[in-house]
Every structure is written in C-alpha cells, then in structure tokens.
Design a protein around this motif. Structure first.
Motif, PDB file in Angstrom:
ATOM      1  N   THR A 171      -6.437  27.498 -44.804  1.00 36.47           N
ATOM      2  CA  THR A 171      -5.935  26.178 -44.436  1.00 36.47           C
ATOM      3  C   THR A 171      -6.249  25.197 -45.556  1.00 36.47           C
ATOM      4  O   THR A 171      -7.402  25.016 -45.927  1.00 36.47           O
ATOM      5  N   ALA A 172      -5.191  24.619 -46.122  1.00 36.37           N
ATOM      6  CA  ALA A 172      -5.375  23.681 -47.227  1.00 36.37           C
ATOM      7  C   ALA A 172      -5.409  22.254 -46.684  1.00 36.37           C
ATOM      8  O   ALA A 172      -4.720  21.935 -45.722  1.00 36.37           O
ATOM      9  N   VAL A 173      -6.224  21.448 -47.325  1.00 34.08           N
ATOM     10  CA  VAL A 173      -6.240  20.031 -46.973  1.00 34.08           C
ATOM     11  C   VAL A 173      -5.157  19.360 -47.813  1.00 34.08           C
ATOM     12  O   VAL A 173      -5.271  19.273 -49.030  1.00 34.08           O
ATOM     13  N   VAL A 174      -4.086  18.942 -47.176  1.00 37.60           N
ATOM     14  CA  VAL A 174      -2.970  18.398 -47.946  1.00 37.60           C
ATOM     15  C   VAL A 174      -2.663  16.940 -47.647  1.00 37.60           C
ATOM     16  O   VAL A 174      -1.868  16.316 -48.342  1.00 37.60           O
ATOM     17  N   GLY A 175      -3.274  16.392 -46.621  1.00 35.58           N
ATOM     18  CA  GLY A 175      -3.004  14.994 -46.272  1.00 35.58           C
ATOM     19  C   GLY A 175      -1.594  14.837 -45.756  1.00 35.58           C
ATOM     20  O   GLY A 175      -1.003  15.786 -45.235  1.00 35.58           O
ATOM     21  N   ASP A 176      -1.014  13.648 -45.933  1.00 37.13           N
ATOM     22  CA  ASP A 176       0.362  13.481 -45.483  1.00 37.13           C
ATOM     23  C   ASP A 176       1.171  12.811 -46.574  1.00 37.13           C
ATOM     24  O   ASP A 176       0.628  12.240 -47.523  1.00 37.13           O
ATOM     25  N   TYR A 177       2.478  12.910 -46.472  1.00 35.70           N
ATOM     26  CA  TYR A 177       3.372  12.338 -47.474  1.00 35.70           C
ATOM     27  C   TYR A 177       4.728  12.119 -46.825  1.00 35.70           C
ATOM     28  O   TYR A 177       5.284  13.039 -46.236  1.00 35.70           O
ATOM     29  N   ASP A 178       5.252  10.899 -46.921  1.00 33.83           N
ATOM     30  CA  ASP A 178       6.527  10.616 -46.289  1.00 33.83           C
ATOM     31  C   ASP A 178       7.627  10.300 -47.307  1.00 33.83           C
ATOM     32  O   ASP A 178       8.712   9.887 -46.940  1.00 33.83           O
ATOM     33  N   GLY A 179       7.312  10.521 -48.589  1.00 30.51           N
ATOM     34  CA  GLY A 179       8.298  10.219 -49.630  1.00 30.51           C
ATOM     35  C   GLY A 179       9.536  11.083 -49.528  1.00 30.51           C
ATOM     36  O   GLY A 179      10.635  10.644 -49.839  1.00 30.51           O
TER      37      GLY A 179
END
Ligand SMILES: Cc1cc2nc3c(=O)[nH]c(=O)nc-3n(C[C@H](O)[C@H](O)[C@H](O)COP(=O)(O)OP(=O)(O)OC[C@H]3O[C@@H](n4cnc5c(N)ncnc54)[C@H](O)[C@@H]3O)c2cc1C
Ligand SMILES: Nc1ncnc2c1ncn2[C@@H]1O[C@H](COP(=O)(O)O)[C@@H](O)[C@H]1O
Lengths: 315, 255
Positions: A171-179
């Motif tokens: 499981t990678a920690v990738v955060g979020d991104y809405d771009g």
C-alpha cells in the motif's frame, strides 16, 4: 543481479497474453522479476505469472485513492513500489495504457524512457526502437540509475521460465490529486481483440466501399481468431472507425500475419504494419505498389478472393 | 486566453530516409509540420477564435525550421518562438526543459497543445515531461476536446476501441491524436500574413539551461524493404488453397 519490475496489464482479472513477451524481455542472468499489479486479483494471476519467471507479485494499492481514475496517483504508487523493492528497471507493454503510465513515472522521476521498443538489453541499458515509423531502427543508450522501457506487443517471442510467484500486498501513500480525473470509460461495442495485440489482422482499403462490406473481412478474420484493420481511406470515407486504422496516424500493429485487401501500399500504411511477420496482399491491380514490398500476393477482386479464403480456412 | 502549441519540424512521412554515418540521416529532404502537431495547431486556433486571445507556437529545431514555423503561422496562430539548436534529435527531457523555459519566460498560458508523438524519433513523452516540469496535468492521445468553467474535458483513445473521458484543471497540456479535428488548408492571404508575423529566434545557448541528456542515440540503421511478393496464380479457389497451405505449413503463422 538486477531487479526488474514489469507492469502487468489485465482485462477482467486475466493477465493479457501480450504481457508474456514483456516478461520474457525481463529474463536474464539471475534477474529477479517483480510483477506490478494494480486493481486485479493477484492470487488469480499467480500461476500464469509464475510460468513466465515472476518471483514476486506486488499487488499495489493507494491508501484510499482510486488509482484507476487517477493515473498520476497510480504513477506515484508505482514509484513508491519501485523504491520499496529497489527495482531499477521498469518494463511495460507499449499500449496506450502502458505508455501513459510509464511516461508519467519517467517524467516524475526524471529518468530515461523509451517507448515502442522492439528489444531491450538490460545489462547494457540499451534498447532498439523504430525511428521514422519503421524505415530505420535506432539503438538508444539510457543513462542513469533507472531504465524504463515500453515494449511493442508481439515484438518479443514469449518463452516460459517457471518460477514460484509469491503475492505481496503493498500500500503506497499517495495522498490525493484532483488535477486530472478519469470520469468515465466508454466501452467499445464489440469485445474484439485489440488491434495492436492481435496475431492475425485482415485489413481493408478503399474498394471495400461501405461499412457493411467490412463483414467479409470480419468473417475472414474470425476464421483465424484475428482482428480487422483499415486503411486511412476506409476510415476517412466512414467505412471503418478510426480505432482500427493502421498506419502512421493510426495503430502500429505487429501481427504474425497481415492480410491487406484492396490496399495500395502507401508508405504511411506500411508505417503501421511493416514489422508484421508475414504480409499478404490481395489486389486487383498486378502493378499495385504493395506487391513490391510484401511476402505473398494474389491478384484478384477482394469480393471474390476474400470469401473464398474464408471458406478455405473453414475446411 | 493564451495558448501555446509545441510544433516540431520533421521530415515528410512520404520521404525516403537515408542513413548517413553512425546515427544521422540525409536531411536534404522535405521537412514539414509534425502531422500530430497540425491537429494541435488547429484545436488551438479554434479555441482562440471562439474565446479570444492568442496562439503562440514554440519550436525547438535547426534554423531551417523557420520555414515550417512560417507555414504553421498561416494556420490561425499569432506569433512564434523558435529555439535554434544544431541537432535534429534531442533527448526528450532536454526538449521539454527547453520548451518549459521558453514558456515560463514568455508568461503563463491557459492551455498548452502538443502532438502525441513526433514522427521522426517517436519518443511519445515530451508532452508529459513538459507538464511535469510546469507541474500541471496532461492527457495524451486526445481525440476530443472542450473547455467549460475553467475545466478541460478530453476524450482519449485507449486499447480495443475504448475511450476514456478525462477532466483536467487549467492550465494543462493536451497532446493531440488523429481525429481531434480536420486541420484547415491555409488560404493565400493567410500565407501572406504569416510572413509578417513575429518569430522570435533564441539560440539554445542563450537560454542558460543545463541539459541532462538521459538518452543517447548510438546508431541508426536502415530497414530494408521486403523483396517483392511471391504471386500466387491460378484460379481463385486454387490460389486461396495454396495460400492457406503456405500460411499453415511453411510459415506456420496460422493453425
Ligand atoms: C501525414 C499522412 C498520414 C497518413 N496516415 C495514414 C495511415 O495511418 N494509414 C493509412 O492507411 N494511410 C495513411 N495515409 C494515407 C496514405 O498516403 C494513402 O492515401 C492510403 O493509405 C491509401 O489507402 P488505400 O490503400 O485504402 O486506398 P488506395 O490508395 O486508393 O488503394 C486502393 C487499392 O485497392 C485496389 N483495388 C481497387 N478495387 C479493388 C478490388 N475490387 N479488389 C482488389 N483490389 C482493388 C487498387 O488497385 C488500389 O491498389 C496518410 C497520409 C499522410 C499524408
Ligand atoms: N523539438 C521540438 N520542438 C517543439 N515541440 C516538440 C519538439 N519535440 C517534440 N515536441 C512536441 O512533443 C510532441 C511529442 O513528441 P515526442 O515526445 O518527441 O514524440 C510533439 O508532437 C510536439 O508537439
């Protein structure tokens, strides 16, 4: 000993056959092969991946993020897995999916990437790939700690190398991104073979004359488990969808057998199918340029020859 | 709205390529706008014709690329920037770094169009590296494009005829595929006007960049064409029977 990661493409939890050539390209003197899987059932893929030399299947997830809808986060998760398992090489299929993800990974890591490779040599960090749409082949040397390559479907002949594949969840920690968000995937009407991965392609040009007439090509392709392609003229005239155009501005295909029906043989068409193992042309004009650069030819009317060929294949 | 378009000067796809030396080719052939970049130029022109603003072309190439830049200016663009180098083949990371620098110096854009691939070196990644450098989203292989409420919506072709619908925030990079539009033919007055449009030439050295050159072109080899076809004659039924036998038994490409 090199640790090589291979990004695996699946459809409905099944490993696509086109991956086997990519896995074969990863083989080498004691290379450790890691299969990277996202969004597929890793246990179910164990047997088939083991057959082609995979020692570890890394089942990658993002912490809560939808990796399929956010390719940038998927790239981030893959980078995290590459770092975790110390894989310095990342291979994938040169499909639209594979190229897209590899380009995101390469751009983010600022490392070299070569797409549409015909072969890779991991020990010397070199690849061979077409320049000028198959008129020339370039050998590129990749400098740096990482080496990314997308390999053309069917370019590397699959070879088995049995291994015991272990499944590891990551499981990678990738955060979020809405771009950038993939909102929807529009399914194609037919569940047909993807042209760039097909082993046999029957293609039609201008004389096909209508959408309905493509049926004779479909029947012929079906008889060999193949797919149907088209020249640009057939696409521009509206006989065929753009997704099956072969050539410079269409798909690059690499089947074992390519049958060109009523296609003149322009450079731009050859740009897409030049590396096919065997090329057959069916054309009513004995002086058609295509006869000068293919393997077998039949001079005749496609509306007679193609149905006869289909009937012969059924025998 | 300000729009950049990345345009590469490439050999005509119909031209014969003759390899010279280890890794060069005979460049005394016709060069023109990279075919995918034509779709990019057209889409940019349509957008600005609708929304107002300007289209700025950016090319990295030899001085001789000016001809191609001029022809591109006749397709609805306003001005151009040409960064001159002495090489046709640059590493993609280097090209992207140059494009990025030029765009930053010229001032930010709302959208950047590019092609999905250059038809000479076929790297298929410059647009991604440019987007990463500018820290903005990118979609490639784009066949449909629209803007609404500061968001870009694109359709992108993926395997087996499937298409992805993608939404991106602006600014962003859109790399065009065939099918995005039908590029216009320039009219004579447009060609005449293009001669007077501004082309700012900058020598690569004057950009003050340190380039990394991640890849090196070691060799370029000519691929010979197949020799002519073995023509299978006789009646239609006899011909197809012989063909199928060859494909099954000699070539072993079908079962
Ligand atoms: C930048 C650029 C990109 C391009 N990209 C592509 C591309 O991706 N793909 C592509 O295909 N083209 C592409 N083209 C177009 C290419 O140059 C040709 O125009 C095109 O491939 C011709 O299509 P065709 O062979 O179907 O038609 P034609 O050239 O018209 O050939 C038709 C052939 O059918 C034969 N014929 C006619 N009737 C019959 C019959 N009843 N039975 C048997 N044979 C018959 C004729 O003898 C002829 O050889 C591109 C062109 C440019 C400039
Ligand atoms: N030298 C260049 N100058 C301007 N744009 C370029 C250049 N090289 C690549 N591009 C842009 O990047 C796209 C993809 O190219 P590539 O990644 O090289 O296949 C092209 O279609 C152009 O839009």
């Amino acid at each position: 000993m090199t640790k090589v990661a291979v990004l695996i493409e699946t459809t409905d939890n099944e490993v696509k056959a086109a991956n086997f050539g990519v896995l074969t390209a990863a083989h080498g003197d004691g290379h450790e092969i890691y299969a990277f899987l996202t969004g597929a059932d890793a246990e179910g893929c164990k047997a088939v991946l083991g057959k082609y030399g995979v020692g570890a299947i890394i089942s990658i997830e993002g912490d809560g993020a939808d990796l399929q809808a956010k390719p940038d986060l998927k790239a981030k998760a893959i980078i995290a897995a590459m770092k975790e398992y110390e894989t310095s090489v990342l291979l994938a299929l040169s499909s639209s999916e594979g190229r897209d993800i590899l380009a995101r990974v390469a751009a983010s890591l600022k490392v070299p990437l070569a797409t549409d490779c015909l072969s890779v040599d991991i020990s010397s960090s070199t690849v061979r790939k077409p320049y000028f749409s198959g008129k020339t082949i370039a050998t590129l040397k990749m400098n740096g700690a990482y080496f990314l390559s997308a390999i053309r479907p069917n370019a590397v002949e699959p070879a088995e190398a049995p291994a015991e594949a272990a499944v590891i969840s990551f499981t990678a920690v990738v955060g979020d991104y809405d771009g950038l968000v993939v909102k929807e995937i529009k399914q194609s009407s037919s569940g047909k073979v993807d042209l760039s991965e097909a082993n046999v392609i029957v293609s039609g040009g201008r004389p096909i004359g209508s959408e309905e007439n493509f049926k004779i090509l479909e029947e012929c392709a079906d008889a060999m488990g193949g797919a149907v392609g088209a020249s640009r003229v057939s696409v521009d005239e509206g006989y065929a969808p753009h997704s099956i155009q072969v050539g410079q501005t269409g798909k690059i295909v690499n089947p074992r057998l390519y049958i060109a029906c009523g296609i003149s043989g322009s450079v731009q068409h050859f740009a897409g199918m030049k590396t096919s193992k065997v090329i057959v042309a069916i054309n009513s004009d004995k002086d058609a340029p295509i006869f000068n650069k293919c393997d077998y030819g039949i001079v005749g009317d496609i509306f007679e020859v193609v149905p006869a060929l289909t009937a012969e294949l059924a025998k | 709205m300000k729009v950049f378009v990345c345009v590469k000067n490439v050999p005509d796809t119909a031209a014969n390529i003759r390899v010279v030396g280890e890794n060069s080719f005979d460049e005394s052939i016709k060069f023109l706008i990279n075919p995918y970049d034509e779709y990019a130029i057209e889409e940019a022109a349509r957008l600005v014709e609708k929304e107002g603003g300007e289209v700025v072309l950016v090319t990295v190439g030899k001085e001789s690329a000016i001809k191609t830049v001029r022809s591109a200016l006749a397709l609805g663009s306003h001005r151009a920037i040409l960064v001159t180098t002495d090489k046709q083949f640059l590493d993609s990371a280097d090209t992207a770094a140059i494009l990025q620098k030029v765009m930053e110096d010229d001032g930010p854009a709302d959208i950047i169009f590019a092609g999905k691939q250059a038809v000479d070196s076929e790297a298929m990644q410059t647009a991604y590296r440019l987007a990463e450098g500018l820290n903005i989203p990118i979609a490639s292989d784009v066949t449909e494009f629209s803007v609404a409420n500061d968001k870009v919506s694109v359709e992108r072709e993926i395997g087996g005829g499937e298409r992805e619908i993608i939404e991106m925030t602006m600014p962003c990079v859109v790399a065009a595929s065939k099918g995005l539009n039908e590029p216009r033919y320039p009219k004579l007055p447009d060609v005449m006007k293009a001669k007077k449009k501004e082309v700012k030439q900058i020598a690569l050295a004057d950009l003050g960049l340190t380039l990394t050159s991640e890849t090196k072109l070691v060799t370029l080899e000519q691929v010979p064409d197949r020799s002519g076809a073995k023509i299978i004659g006789g009646s239609v039924s006899g011909g197809v029977a012989e063909l199928v036998k060859i494909l099954r038994e000699d070539e072993k490409v079908i079962s």
